[in-house]
Enzyme design. Structure first.
Site, PDB file in Angstrom:
ATOM      1  N   LYS A 112       0.819  -1.217   0.000  1.00 25.03           N
ATOM      2  CA  LYS A 112       0.000   0.000   0.000  1.00 25.03           C
ATOM      3  C   LYS A 112       0.852   1.267   0.000  1.00 25.03           C
ATOM      4  O   LYS A 112       0.411   2.312  -0.443  1.00 25.03           O
ATOM      5  CB  LYS A 112      -0.976  -0.030   1.162  1.00 25.03           C
ATOM      6  CG  LYS A 112      -1.963  -1.185   0.969  1.00 25.03           C
ATOM      7  CD  LYS A 112      -3.139  -1.142   1.884  1.00 25.03           C
ATOM      8  CE  LYS A 112      -4.198  -2.156   1.495  1.00 25.03           C
ATOM      9  NZ  LYS A 112      -3.835  -3.538   1.838  1.00 25.03           N
TER      10      LYS A 112
HETATM   11  C1  PLP Z   1      -4.458  -4.662   1.369  1.00 30.59           C
HETATM   12  C2  PLP Z   1      -3.673  -5.896   1.221  1.00 30.59           C
HETATM   13  C3  PLP Z   1      -4.059  -6.897   0.333  1.00 30.59           C
HETATM   14  C4  PLP Z   1      -5.332  -6.834  -0.469  1.00 30.59           C
HETATM   15  O1  PLP Z   1      -5.313  -5.810  -1.447  1.00 30.59           O
HETATM   16  P1  PLP Z   1      -6.672  -5.267  -2.063  1.00 30.59           P
HETATM   17  O2  PLP Z   1      -6.288  -4.149  -2.945  1.00 30.59           O
HETATM   18  O3  PLP Z   1      -7.522  -4.847  -0.906  1.00 30.59           O
HETATM   19  O4  PLP Z   1      -7.296  -6.421  -2.798  1.00 30.59           O
HETATM   20  C5  PLP Z   1      -3.229  -8.005   0.193  1.00 30.59           C
HETATM   21  N1  PLP Z   1      -2.090  -8.115   0.916  1.00 30.59           N
HETATM   22  C6  PLP Z   1      -1.700  -7.178   1.792  1.00 30.59           C
HETATM   23  C7  PLP Z   1      -0.462  -7.382   2.564  1.00 30.59           C
HETATM   24  C8  PLP Z   1      -2.471  -6.033   1.966  1.00 30.59           C
HETATM   25  O5  PLP Z   1      -2.069  -5.091   2.823  1.00 30.59           O
END
Ligand code: PLP
Length: 460
Positions: A112
């Protein structure tokens, strides 16, 4: 470039307005009015470019008219300067056609950061240009919150409220959020699930008087700029491979994998997008059986995917229906009421042409972490392991397989230790995490109390 709502009843907006708005005013999500398409030669040339240059090539298509090329270049440069590796999103060859796309080299050790670090810079710039303040409210299953705090903490023109489900995030995730030393950051531990937190955020947006009063905005993946920034690594990963890859994506809110669909719509050749879910498998069920229906939320070893309502699936449904906003608006209103949506055949077929999906449980996650450690000598985090399990189950022929590695194993040390007996060392940038003072407010799963808390903190 103009952006339109998936529900067809909000006025088109420019990139910077989409950035600051989050969701559209009709309850839909923004998408470009038409996808910009890159020339084949331009895509091939990305293999020779730095990550920042690739990001500029792609994002300038969207940001055109809102941010000058110089401003965009400056924000991209600043966003990625704090990453641990100059490749930003390195692709690691594991042999036998399997590749790991490492997306966890940012400040909070999860993918993220890749979008949030950029979004933070753009936010600061767009608000300063308008002489405005804004209030960010984010629901988090763990990683969005820490990434948002790392990107937005200390900014002069923003207040940041982060709701996490109390007791359902990992200790590292919680400490990353609650020990952040910023006066403009307010953590709420909500007595409920991630879906409860997301429902409260949606309700705050729906309260237009409140939303306008506090200049409410969202940095969740419902914000199209998050998706836009995530498109970049699909291009950079594919550019270095000699055939169109299969991308396997650990999926919760469908934001990351939808960025893969966006890349394909912009001209990227990819074989397939594989949705990998944990026990919270609403998406695997929707794609495999044609019924999008919420169940109970289970707490798993991959908490960032403990989600039953995948907001960004609406974007995929919009595209799969041939951009039929009238159908989608009705379907989403019905879904909100009944928690169930039967996908019409043409929509199902269109999704099936692009996506595959599979689920795995915690036992498989632990087994995969153990196996990868034994075979490759690598520690992977439980979210990456869910994708690795799906990659092993997927029989796609000879195409190279790219597994998106979304978090650093040190972010989920308990699961990694259970599987391998190894405790992944905390990277130097997180040393001292356990010594910080926590600041967090526990609140019941109650809209009125959350709204009152936010208002009281903004009352300067
Ligand atoms: C947020 C997250 C996901 C999922 O991603 P999305 O965009 O919500 O599908 C997968 N792995 C990790 C480590 C995350 O932080």
């Amino acid at each position: 470039m103009d952006f339109i709502s998936t529900r067809g009843q909000a006025a088109p907006q420019a990139f910077a307005d989409v950035l600051l708005a989050g969701p559209a005013s009709d309850g839909g999500l923004f998408l470009p009015s038409a996808w910009p398409v890159l020339e084949k030669a331009e895509i091939a040339a990305l293999a020779q470019r730095s990550y920042g240059e690739a990001a500029f090539t792609i994002l300038s298509r969207f940001a055109d008219g809102s941010f000058s090329p110089d401003a965009l270049r400056a924000d991209i440069g600043a966003a990625y300067a704090g990453f641990e590796t100059p490749a930003i999103a390195p692709l690691v060859d594991l042999g036998q056609g399997l590749h790991l796309l490492e997306l966890f080299h940012g400040p909070t050790l999860a993918f993220k950061d890749v979008a949030m670090q950029l979004l933070g810079r753009m936010f600061a710039r767009a608000l300063a240009e308008r002489g405005r303040r804004a209030t960010v409210v984010a629901a988090t299953s763990g990683d969005t919150g820490s990434a948002a705090i790392a990107a937005l903490g200390g900014m002069p023109n923003l207040d940041v409220f982060v709701l996490h489900p109390k007791g359902r995030v990992s200790e590292v995730q919680r400490l990353q959020m609650t020990t952040a030393p910023f006066g403009n950051v307010h953590n709420i531990a909500l007595e409920g699930s991630f879906d409860d937190a997301q429902a409260i955020v949606k309700a705050l947006f729906a309260d237009t008087t409140f939303a306008n009063d506090v200049n409410l905005t969202a940095v969740n993946s419902i914000n199209f700029v998050r998706i836009a920034a995530q498109i970049v690594y699909y291009f950079t990963a594919a550019a270095t491979l000699d055939a169109p890859p299969v991308f396997v994506v650990p999926t919760g809110n469908f934001g990351d994998i939808f960025a893969g669909e966006a890349a394909m719509r912009m001209g990227l050749a990819a074989e397939r997008l594989v949705v990998a879910t944990n026990q919270n498998d609403i998406l695997a069920r929707a794609l495999n059986r044609g019924v999008y229906e919420t169940g109970e939320v289970h707490a798993t070893l991959s908490p960032s995917m403990d989600i039953q309502v995948a907001s960004n699936f609406e974007r995929a449904l919009f595209e799969a229906s041939g951009r039929n906003a009238d159908w989608l608006r009705g379907a989403m209103v019905d879904f909100t009421r009944t928690r169930r949506l039967v996908l019409p055949d043409p929509v199902r077929q269109s999704l099936a042409a692009r996506y595959a999906a599979s689920r795995s449980d915690d036992a498989e996650t632990l087994a995969t972490i153990a196996r990868v450690y034994r075979d490759c000598g690598r520690l992977i985090d439980p979210h990456t392991a869910v994708a690795m399990t799906a990659a092993e189950a997927y029989r796609g022929g000879a195409a190279p397989v790219v597994v998106l590695s979304t978090a650093h194993p040190a972010k989920f040390p308990d699961a990694v230790r259970r599987a391998t007996g190894q405790v992944p060392p905390l990277p130097p940038r997180l040393k001292g995490l356990y010594d910080g003072v926590e600041r967090v407010q526990a609140l019941p799963n109650n809209l009125e109390q959350v709204r009152t808390f936010i208002a009281s903190r903004l009352d300067r």
